[in-house]
Scaffold this motif. Structure first.
Motif, PDB file in Angstrom:
ATOM      1  N   ASN A  85     -23.291  -4.920  10.151  1.00 23.86           N
ATOM      2  CA  ASN A  85     -24.109  -5.945   9.481  1.00 23.86           C
ATOM      3  C   ASN A  85     -24.994  -5.446   8.388  1.00 23.86           C
ATOM      4  O   ASN A  85     -25.940  -6.118   7.991  1.00 23.86           O
ATOM      5  CB  ASN A  85     -25.119  -6.578  10.439  1.00 23.86           C
ATOM      6  N   SER A 137     -25.606 -16.752  13.864  1.00 22.81           N
ATOM      7  CA  SER A 137     -25.166 -16.081  15.094  1.00 22.81           C
ATOM      8  C   SER A 137     -24.578 -14.717  14.731  1.00 22.81           C
ATOM      9  O   SER A 137     -24.299 -14.444  13.550  1.00 22.81           O
ATOM     10  CB  SER A 137     -24.092 -16.921  15.778  1.00 22.81           C
ATOM     11  N   GLY A 138     -24.359 -13.893  15.752  1.00 26.87           N
ATOM     12  CA  GLY A 138     -23.763 -12.579  15.513  1.00 26.87           C
ATOM     13  C   GLY A 138     -22.430 -12.665  14.799  1.00 26.87           C
ATOM     14  O   GLY A 138     -22.147 -11.906  13.875  1.00 26.87           O
ATOM     15  N   GLY A 139     -21.601 -13.614  15.242  1.00 23.03           N
ATOM     16  CA  GLY A 139     -20.281 -13.768  14.630  1.00 23.03           C
ATOM     17  C   GLY A 139     -20.377 -14.173  13.164  1.00 23.03           C
ATOM     18  O   GLY A 139     -19.626 -13.681  12.312  1.00 23.03           O
ATOM     19  N   ARG A 142     -21.401 -11.174  11.029  1.00 25.63           N
ATOM     20  CA  ARG A 142     -20.280 -10.259  10.790  1.00 25.63           C
ATOM     21  C   ARG A 142     -19.364 -10.808   9.712  1.00 25.63           C
ATOM     22  O   ARG A 142     -18.863 -10.066   8.871  1.00 25.63           O
ATOM     23  CB  ARG A 142     -19.461 -10.049  12.062  1.00 25.63           C
ATOM     24  N   THR A 163     -15.942  -6.001  15.467  1.00 21.55           N
ATOM     25  CA  THR A 163     -16.211  -7.028  16.489  1.00 21.55           C
ATOM     26  C   THR A 163     -17.037  -6.517  17.663  1.00 21.55           C
ATOM     27  O   THR A 163     -17.176  -7.214  18.665  1.00 21.55           O
ATOM     28  CB  THR A 163     -14.894  -7.630  17.044  1.00 21.55           C
ATOM     29  N   LEU A 166     -19.480  -8.836  19.788  1.00 22.71           N
ATOM     30  CA  LEU A 166     -19.223 -10.267  19.592  1.00 22.71           C
ATOM     31  C   LEU A 166     -18.650 -10.886  20.869  1.00 22.71           C
ATOM     32  O   LEU A 166     -17.966 -10.233  21.638  1.00 22.71           O
ATOM     33  CB  LEU A 166     -18.220 -10.484  18.455  1.00 22.71           C
ATOM     34  N   ASP A 167     -18.921 -12.175  21.035  1.00 27.32           N
ATOM     35  CA  ASP A 167     -18.315 -12.882  22.162  1.00 27.32           C
ATOM     36  C   ASP A 167     -16.825 -13.098  21.864  1.00 27.32           C
ATOM     37  O   ASP A 167     -16.398 -12.981  20.722  1.00 27.32           O
ATOM     38  CB  ASP A 167     -19.028 -14.216  22.403  1.00 27.32           C
ATOM     39  N   SER A 170     -15.846 -15.427  18.869  1.00 25.42           N
ATOM     40  CA  SER A 170     -16.134 -14.861  17.545  1.00 25.42           C
ATOM     41  C   SER A 170     -15.188 -13.717  17.230  1.00 25.42           C
ATOM     42  O   SER A 170     -14.781 -13.507  16.086  1.00 25.42           O
ATOM     43  CB  SER A 170     -17.567 -14.333  17.479  1.00 25.42           C
ATOM     44  N   ARG A 171     -14.826 -12.968  18.269  1.00 30.01           N
ATOM     45  CA  ARG A 171     -13.898 -11.860  18.073  1.00 30.01           C
ATOM     46  C   ARG A 171     -12.537 -12.396  17.609  1.00 30.01           C
ATOM     47  O   ARG A 171     -11.954 -11.894  16.661  1.00 30.01           O
ATOM     48  CB  ARG A 171     -13.764 -11.083  19.387  1.00 30.01           C
ATOM     49  N   ASP A 319     -22.397  -4.880  23.846  1.00 29.98           N
ATOM     50  CA  ASP A 319     -23.344  -5.383  22.861  1.00 29.98           C
ATOM     51  C   ASP A 319     -24.221  -4.253  22.349  1.00 29.98           C
ATOM     52  O   ASP A 319     -24.733  -3.447  23.101  1.00 29.98           O
ATOM     53  CB  ASP A 319     -24.227  -6.455  23.502  1.00 29.98           C
TER      54      ASP A 319
END
Ligand SMILES: Nc1ncnc2c1ncn2[C@@H]1O[C@H](COP(=O)(O)OP(=O)(O)O)[C@@H](O)[C@H]1O
Ligand SMILES: [Mg+2]
Length: 334
Positions: A85, A137-139, A142, A163, A166-167, A170-171, A319
């Motif tokens: 990121n 969000s994290g996804g 990215r 990834t 990532l959940d 999102s992956r 994570d």
């Protein structure tokens, strides 16, 4: 096919640590190479050298035919780097982030804005484009980071653990994006500690551990070479776990993996179906009730275990395995 990335004999030492002990990597045009290894294996060190951010002690790198050490600026113009990121300024909106990168590349205002809009669309970020990216969000972050690496449409993409953390949803989205990029002609070097990611995305896989390449091949080749069929078994009664383990280890000659919560055991089945039959007979003789048993083809996880002697992290537990965002390597070449 010509190699778009070619690294030869990369060595990098930090005082007491040999981060890379002589790594070779080749990525033919339009393909994906997965650099697979656990935390600390040397993945980021390799990525930083290949993307001009770090000078190796020894070795050479060419990106699209450009010598990275001799002509770093020229090499940089041919590659996009995304990882951890780092390129995202969280106080800027998604649009502003991408627009800023375009302006840094010398795009005029109109072209920069058009490219930002196009990339937001491509990464399903249009609706969020005018929100500060710290609300993402994290996804989404990215994806924005990857979009930033693509502003100048470089032919070579280097993705450092794209990834991690990532959940699953999102992956999957990120995998789809990467596949689209490759379909459109990008050449990708991707690092990962997830076997499944390498299995799904990579044409070719190099497994590294402690700075050394320990295996190289397609996912299927690695499974054939280093994996073995496994017997998987669920005992009906948890009290039988120990006895079942002894039976399986006797049959297999290997060490059983045991999951007490799911009452599941597995061992390598050296002789395939014959080992399974053997196990069934002995379990029956010892009156160990079984609620499920079968033979499973090797996975890349098995390969990894065989090669390194330790299992990989499960995706869900990983994570922040990369440490916090915004570390120094963050200022990727743009
Ligand atoms: N700047 C540094 N100074 C000292 N040791 C480092 C530095 N960067 C990386 N290392 C060490 O080099 C090894 C490889 O690190 P790294 O390339 O980050 O691995 P990975 O990305 O596969 O997790 C690790 O043992 C790490 O601690
Ligand atoms: Mg790393």
């Amino acid at each position: 096919m010509s190699d778009m990335i070619s690294a030869r004999g990369l060595i990098k030492r930090y005082k007491s640590v040999t981060a890379l002990g002589g790594i070779d990597l080749s990525v033919p045009e339009g393909t994906v190479l997965g650099l697979l290894g656990p935390n600390g294996a040397g993945k980021t060190t390799a990525v930083r050298i290949i993307s001009t951010l770090l000078i190796p002690d020894e070795g050479t790198v060419e990106i699209a035919g450009v010598d990275v050490l001799a002509e770093p600026d020229k090499a940089r113009s041919r590659l996009g780097l995304s990882g951890q990121n780092a390129a995202v300024d969280e106080y800027l909106t998604g649009f502003e982030n991408l627009d800023m990168v375009g302006r840094l590349y010398g795009f005029n205002r109109a072209r920069s804005r058009a490219r930002a809009t196009e990339l937001l669309e491509m990464f399903s970020l249009s609706d969020a484009g005018n929100r500060p990216s710290k609300t993402y969000s994290g996804g989404m972050r990215r994806r924005l980071d990857l979009a930033a690496a693509l502003v100048a449409a470089p032919p070579v993409l280097i993705l450092d653990e794209p990834t991690t953390g990532l959940d699953p949803r999102s992956r999957n989205e990120m995998w789809a994006v990467i596949r689209d990029l490759v379909r459109d002609g990008s050449t990708v070097l991707l690092t990962t500690q997830y076997l499944e990611e390498a299995d799904r995305l990579a044409d070719d896989i190099v497994v590294i551990d402690q700075g050394t390449s320990i295996a190289h091949g397609t996912a299927d080749q690695l499974k054939d070479q280093f994996g073995a069929d496994r017997i998987e078994l669920v005992v009906a009664d948890p009290a039988h776990l120990g006895a079942a383990r002894r039976v399986l280890e006797t049959v297999s000659g290997g060490t059983a993996q045991v999951d007490e919560d799911s009452r599941e055991l597995s061992v390598p089945a050296v002789e395939g179906a014959a080992s399974l039959m053997d196990a069934l007979r002995q379990l029956d003789a010892e009156k160990i009730a079984v609620s499920d048993i079968g033979l499973r083809r090797p996975t890349l996880d098995d390969v990894f275990l065989t090669l390194t002697g330790h299992a990989t992290e499960k995706a869900e537990d990983a994570d922040n395995a990369n440490g916090p965002a915004g570390t120094t390597e963050a200022k990727a070449p743009r």
